[in-house]
Structure formats: structure tokens, C-alpha cells
Design a protein around this motif. Structure first.
Motif, PDB file in Angstrom:
ATOM      1  N   ARG A   1      47.175  48.975  48.373  1.00  0.00           N
ATOM      2  CA  ARG A   1      46.626  47.988  49.293  1.00  0.00           C
ATOM      3  C   ARG A   1      47.744  47.252  50.026  1.00  0.00           C
ATOM      4  NH1 ARG A   1      41.704  45.341  48.088  1.00  0.00           N
ATOM      5  NH2 ARG A   1      42.757  43.385  48.519  1.00  0.00           N
TER       6      ARG A   1
ATOM      7  N   HIS B   1      39.424  44.469  42.794  1.00  0.00           N
ATOM      8  CA  HIS B   1      37.959  44.448  42.835  1.00  0.00           C
ATOM      9  C   HIS B   1      37.491  45.719  43.526  1.00  0.00           C
ATOM     10  CE1 HIS B   1      39.492  42.344  46.464  1.00  0.00           C
ATOM     11  NE2 HIS B   1      38.772  43.290  47.034  1.00  0.00           N
TER      12      HIS B   1
ATOM     13  N   CYS C   1      43.108  48.216  41.197  1.00  0.00           N
ATOM     14  CA  CYS C   1      42.342  47.508  42.234  1.00  0.00           C
ATOM     15  C   CYS C   1      41.852  46.162  41.701  1.00  0.00           C
ATOM     16  CB  CYS C   1      41.127  48.328  42.662  1.00  0.00           C
ATOM     17  SG  CYS C   1      41.594  49.903  43.376  1.00  0.00           S
TER      18      CYS C   1
ATOM     19  N   CYS D   1      33.672  51.639  48.506  1.00  0.00           N
ATOM     20  CA  CYS D   1      34.510  52.541  47.718  1.00  0.00           C
ATOM     21  C   CYS D   1      33.872  52.972  46.413  1.00  0.00           C
ATOM     22  CB  CYS D   1      35.848  51.856  47.430  1.00  0.00           C
ATOM     23  SG  CYS D   1      37.015  52.944  46.609  1.00  0.00           S
TER      24      CYS D   1
ATOM     25  N   ARG E   1      37.365  43.262  51.455  1.00  0.00           N
ATOM     26  CA  ARG E   1      38.707  43.777  51.172  1.00  0.00           C
ATOM     27  C   ARG E   1      39.612  42.743  50.507  1.00  0.00           C
ATOM     28  NH1 ARG E   1      40.688  48.553  50.683  1.00  0.00           N
ATOM     29  NH2 ARG E   1      42.603  48.036  51.769  1.00  0.00           N
TER      30      ARG E   1
ATOM     31  N   CYS F   1      35.949  47.451  46.631  1.00  0.00           N
ATOM     32  CA  CYS F   1      35.602  47.227  48.031  1.00  0.00           C
ATOM     33  C   CYS F   1      34.191  47.753  48.278  1.00  0.00           C
ATOM     34  CB  CYS F   1      36.602  47.935  48.935  1.00  0.00           C
ATOM     35  SG  CYS F   1      38.283  47.367  48.634  1.00  0.00           S
TER      36      CYS F   1
ATOM     37  N   HIS G   1      40.492  53.763  41.208  1.00  0.00           N
ATOM     38  CA  HIS G   1      40.367  52.302  41.118  1.00  0.00           C
ATOM     39  C   HIS G   1      41.455  51.636  40.278  1.00  0.00           C
ATOM     40  CE1 HIS G   1      36.687  52.070  43.334  1.00  0.00           C
ATOM     41  NE2 HIS G   1      36.081  52.913  42.540  1.00  0.00           N
TER      42      HIS G   1
ATOM     43  N   SER H   1      45.180  51.344  43.535  1.00  0.00           N
ATOM     44  CA  SER H   1      46.163  50.444  44.158  1.00  0.00           C
ATOM     45  C   SER H   1      47.412  50.500  43.286  1.00  0.00           C
ATOM     46  CB  SER H   1      45.608  49.030  44.229  1.00  0.00           C
ATOM     47  OG  SER H   1      44.405  49.027  44.970  1.00  0.00           O
TER      48      SER H   1
HETATM   49  S1  SF4 Z   1      39.279  50.963  48.755  1.00  0.00           S
HETATM   50 FE1  SF4 Z   1      39.318  49.078  47.488  1.00  0.00          FE
HETATM   51  S2  SF4 Z   1      38.347  49.626  45.551  1.00  0.00           S
HETATM   52 FE2  SF4 Z   1      38.848  51.537  46.615  1.00  0.00          FE
HETATM   53  S3  SF4 Z   1      40.829  52.180  45.851  1.00  0.00           S
HETATM   54 FE3  SF4 Z   1      41.234  50.969  47.681  1.00  0.00          FE
HETATM   55  S4  SF4 Z   1      41.484  48.852  46.993  1.00  0.00           S
HETATM   56 FE4  SF4 Z   1      40.550  50.022  45.301  1.00  0.00          FE
END
Ligand code: SF4
Length: 351
Positions: A97, A17, A15, A22, A134, A19, A12, A64
Motif C-alpha cells: 500500500r 483492513h 493489510c 478486495c 482505502r 478494502c 491480505h 501489504s
Molecule cells: S486491496 Fe486492500 S485489502 Fe486488498 S491486498 Fe490491497 S490493501 Fe489489502
């Protein structure tokens, strides 16, 4: 030889937020603490000792990467540079991302010897993306793929068929879209419901039912078939059986199996044989020939393909290893006919 990939998980990290689906701690078995320089160096040395003389990449997965503070990115990437200068590591791969891949971020990564970027696309359907929380659109993903590919990175996409609002047809359209945009490889992670996620809340309240193993394998087989035809490697199907995932209660539902990729490839063989056998005289006894290392995929786990063919009325009398054949080839031999085919080039599913 595929490169040795030395993975570092940064659950994470970066990130903006969480998702809906996840839970990187569960997927990786790691907790949110970035490795420091000493840990990275130690681990790289350890892996290199165990697998010398292989092309090697260091990977930062599970977050990310490009949305981490720039200084943090530098610390992580700098730790790998001595190995690159010595020729012991050939490149670095990161996952991130689609909305973290502006041109400036790409030129920074180029200067730090990042060679491969895996983009968490998941779906190219805006409704699916929205339901999954997302925070980016399909168009942003396509633009990111084109930008990354044009900048000369080895470009991959991670796809997640089976999320709320998704269908097998949408998943196939997503695959076709990312391939057209320029990805050079894909990973397919059929949806699973992990404890502690928003998806788990939906599932436990009866508002979402993920595709089960049979449904998920069928969709992944269609995707694999389409990728094969396009010459785009599928480098992974299904989450790895890491520690966190196998903890009792961590995985609530969905399409997961420790050897999911093998199940999917077996299904391609199963369906190809069914299709090709139709042109043989009905009731023919068939001997199947395949590369020796493909016998288990042809037979199927627990002999599932043999049982399936038997129930479908195909008389498969033997599966014979044949060193003359490539791994993707199969030959069906009856008394009067011998027909060879390929899971890679032969049409298996309807377009
Ligand atoms: S799926 Fe979303 S929360 Fe999980 S690592 Fe990727 S961006 Fe981060």
C-alpha cells in the motif's frame, strides 16, 4: 525477454483492513497462510528447472508486504537470498500500500535485494479512495511513488478503474498522475465484484453497478493508449483466471474476461483502423497488413473487429500477415493508397 516472475501469494497479509473491493483469496485461489522457507525454496527451484536461462524475479503479491511484521518480511526475503547470491534470481518484487512506504521501510527492502515495488494506487481521486475504504489519500500515493522511484526501485502502480464514484475521465487522470509522479509500469485491473466483499453488498443491494465488459474495455483502451503514448508499459490488464476466480459464484459482476488484455488491444486496433480509413476514398476496398503474430488481435476474438468494420461501412477485404512490419504497426492498402500507422505512436483517442 520479459523476466520470469515466480509468484508467492500472501493474501491480505499485512493489510490493516479489508478494502471494499478486495478478496485476495478469490483472486489468487490461495488461503491466508504465508509460505515458509522450505516451501519458497522448493517452489523457486521447481520454477527455475522449468524455465532455465531466463532473467528471474521472485514476487510476493496479494497483501501489504511492508506492513507485515519486520521479522516476517525478513523470513520471506531471506528465503530468496541464496538464489540471488548464486545469480539464479536477479531480484525480488513486492506489492504494498502507498501508506506502507516510508523511507526506513525502503532502505530495509534495498538491503534485502528488493528491486521492484508495485504500489496499490487504485485511484487518485480522494472520493473514490474514501468510498473504497482505502484509508489513505491520493497525495500519499503520489508521495509514495516519488519516494520509491527516487530510492532507485523499479516502480509500478496498480490501478482499478470503475470503483464507486469513478469515471473514465477520473481513471485517465489517475493514470496521468501516476505517470507524472514517476511510475515505470502499470497494471490495470478493471473493477469486478467479488463474492464476500463490501462491493458485493453494494452491488446486491442495487447501490453500485460496475462497468460491464464493453464499458471496462473502452476505459482500459483509453488508458492503454495514453500509457503507450507516454512510453509506460502496461504489463497486465485484468485479473488472471486463477482457480478462485473461476469458481461458480465467485465473480458477481464487472469487467472480466480470461483474455481481457487481448480484447483491449484489439479495440485499439479497431479504433485506429476506423480513424485512418476516414482519409481513404469512401467505398475503397482495404487490405490490412500486420505482423503475423498480431493477426488475431487485428481480426478480434470471434472476428469482432471484422464485423464492427463491416457494420461501420469499411470494406476490409483481407488481413495479411507481413513480416516486414513491427508488432505495433498496421498498413491500410487500397487500390490507390497505402498508409502505415501504429497503435503505439498514432493518436487514437481524444486527449
Ligand atoms: S486491496 Fe486492500 S485489502 Fe486488498 S491486498 Fe490491497 S490493501 Fe489489502
Amino acid at each position: 525477454m520479459p523476466p520470469l516472475i515466480i509468484p508467492f501469494f500472501i493474501p491480505h497479509a499485512g493489510c490493516p483492513h479489508h478494502c471494499l473491493f478486495c478478496n485476495q483469496q478469490t483472486i489468487s485461489g490461495a488461503w491466508q497462510q504465508l509460505p515458509d522457507t522450505a516451501q519458497i525454496r522448493e517452489q523457486v527451484i521447481d520454477w527455475l528447472k522449468r524455465s532455465p536461462d531466463r532473467p528471474t524475479e521472485v514476487a510476493f503479491f496479494g497483501g501489504s508486504f511492508t506492513l507485515l511484521p519486520r521479522q516476517t518480511q525478513e523470513v520471506l526475503l531471506d528465503a530468496v537470498q541464496p538464489f540471488i547470491r548464486q545469480g539464479l534470481v536477479q531480484g525480488i518484487r513486492i506489492s504494498t500500500r502507498p501508506d506502507g512506504l516510508e523511507a526506513e521501510a525502503l532502505s530495509f527492502l534495498q538491503g534485502c535485494q528488493v528491486t521492484t515495488i508495485e504500489i496499490g494506487v487504485q485511484s487518485l481521486d480522494d472520493t473514490v479512495l474514501q468510498l473504497a475504504g482505502r484509508g489513505h489519500t491520493a497525495e500519499q500515493s503520489l508521495q509514495a511513488i516519488r519516494r520509491v522511484w527516487s530510492a532507485g526501485f523499479n516502480t509500478g502502480a496498480q490501478l482499478l478503474p470503475g470503483l464507486p464514484g469513478d469515471t473514465p475521465d477520473k481513471a485517465l487522470q489517475t493514470l496521468r498522475g501516476v505517470m507524472t509522479a514517476g511510475v515505470q509500469f502499470v497494471r490495470i485491473y478493471p473493477a469486478v465484484v467479488l463474492q464476500g466483499t463490501g462491493l458485493a453488498d453494494l452491488y446486491l443491494s442495487g447501490r453500485y453497478q460496475p462497468p460491464d465488459l464493453v464499458q471496462g474495455v473502452a476505459t482500459a483502451a483509453r488508458l492503454l493508449d495514453a500509457a503507450n503514448k507516454a512510453g509506460v508499459p502496461v504489463i497486465r490488464i485484468g485479473l488472471q483466471a486463477d482457480d478462485g476466480l473461476t469458481v461458480p459464484g465467485a465473480l458477481l459482476a464487472g469487467c472480466w474476461h480470461p483474455a481481457l488484455g487481448q480484447l483491449v488491444r484489439s479495440q485499439l486496433v479497431r479504433d485506429l483502423v476506423c480513424q485512418k480509413a476516414q482519409v481513404l476514398p469512401s467505398g475503397s476496398e482495404i487490405r490490412l497488413h500486420c505482423h503475423p503474430q498480431q493477426v488475431s488481435e487485428v481480426v478480434g476474438q470471434g472476428r469482432t473487429n471484422l464485423h464492427f468494420w463491416n457494420q461501420a461501412g469499411l470494406l476490409i477485404s483481407q488481413v495479411r500477415p507481413d513480416l516486414q512490419l513491427e508488432r505495433h504497426q498496421l498498413c491500410l492498402e487500397s487500390l490507390q493508397h497505402k498508409m502505415c500507422c501504429s497503435v503505439v505512436t498514432d493518436y487514437i483517442y481524444e486527449e
